[in-house]
Design an enzyme around this catalytic site. Structure first.
Site, PDB file in Angstrom:
ATOM      1  N   ASP A   1       0.889  -1.225  -0.020  1.00 24.82           N
ATOM      2  CA  ASP A   1      -0.175  -0.165  -0.001  1.00 24.82           C
ATOM      3  C   ASP A   1       0.899   1.286  -0.084  1.00 24.82           C
ATOM      4  OD1 ASP A   1      -2.403   1.535   0.367  1.00 24.82           O
ATOM      5  OD2 ASP A   1      -1.511   1.753   2.536  1.00 24.82           O
TER       6      ASP A   1
ATOM      7  N   ASP B   1      -0.041   5.044   1.265  1.00 21.88           N
ATOM      8  CA  ASP B   1      -0.078   5.880   2.147  1.00 21.88           C
ATOM      9  C   ASP B   1      -0.051   5.263   3.656  1.00 21.88           C
ATOM     10  OD1 ASP B   1      -0.683   7.998   0.231  1.00 21.88           O
ATOM     11  OD2 ASP B   1      -2.990   7.706   0.621  1.00 21.88           O
TER      12      ASP B   1
ATOM     13  N   ASP C   1      -1.723  -0.703   5.832  1.00 26.65           N
ATOM     14  CA  ASP C   1      -1.881  -0.012   7.325  1.00 26.65           C
ATOM     15  C   ASP C   1      -3.236  -0.434   7.754  1.00 26.65           C
ATOM     16  OD1 ASP C   1      -2.609   3.244   6.770  1.00 26.65           O
ATOM     17  OD2 ASP C   1      -2.556   1.936   5.235  1.00 26.65           O
TER      18      ASP C   1
END
Length: 199
Positions: free
Chosen positions: A33, A35, A156
């Protein structure tokens, strides 16, 4: 966070151990991922285009002068993967307009560097658009031909662990960016997940 002498030696040992492992003990592709996994921001809300490369460090600067860079260990980790023949991909979801945020993310990857070259050139697949990570991984599988159990995914958001439950991709939850310690744990977890832990 200060590791102390013992903690520092352990971190260095983990790094050297991983960098010395043979290619076949690593996943065929590692997917990240973006961000709060590779960099500490949401590019759809924290970054105001246009963005340019910082003149004095490996970072980008937006229109208001705000700087953003990879988490400290990220460039070396991705370089290690590429040096060992592991494919690298990005799977990032955003609710912002499709024609804007992917451009910002790709621009950031074009301006940040890894091992002396543009970060974007180290990524074999880029899946950056709204929707389920299941969709991202279906496209990654079609583009690479790799089985899901040969993939490792850092993200996250715990909701994205659905790729492990539904597809068999090994999911690793990221709290404060990808670090060497987390990477080491993830590789060991992936080996267990696939059922061929190295001796």
């Amino acid at each position: 966070m200060f590791l102390g002498t013992t903690g520092l030696y352990v971190a260095i040992a983990h790094r050297l151990e991983l960098m010395g492992r043979p290619e076949e003990s690593l996943p065929k592709i590692v997917v990240f991922d973006l961000d709060y996994t590779l960099w500490p921001c949401w590019c759809d809300t924290h970054i105001s285009p246009p963005v340019t490369r910082s003149k004095d460090e490996n970072a980008i600067v937006d229109r208001y002068g705000s700087k953003m860079a990879f988490y400290k260990d990220v460039p070396e980790i991705i370089a290690h993967l590429k040096q060992n023949g592991v494919k690298v991909a990005a799977a990032s979801r955003t609710c912002a307009p499709v024609l804007t945020v992917p451009d910002v993310a790709k621009k950031m990857l074009s301006l940040l560097y890894i091992d002396g070259t543009r970060a974007i050139d180290h990524f074999d697949v880029l899946e950056i658009y709204p929707g389920s990570k299941i969709t991202h991984f279906n496209f990654i599988q079609k583009q690479t031909g790799f089985e899901y159990h040969d993939m490792l995914f850092f993200d996250d958001e715990t909701r994205n662990k659905e790729v492990e439950h539904r597809l068999g991709v090994k999911f690793m939850f990221v709290i404060e960016g990808v670090t060497w310690k987390l990477y080491h744990q993830a590789i060991e977890a992936w080996r267990d997940h696939k059922g061929h832990r190295s001796q």
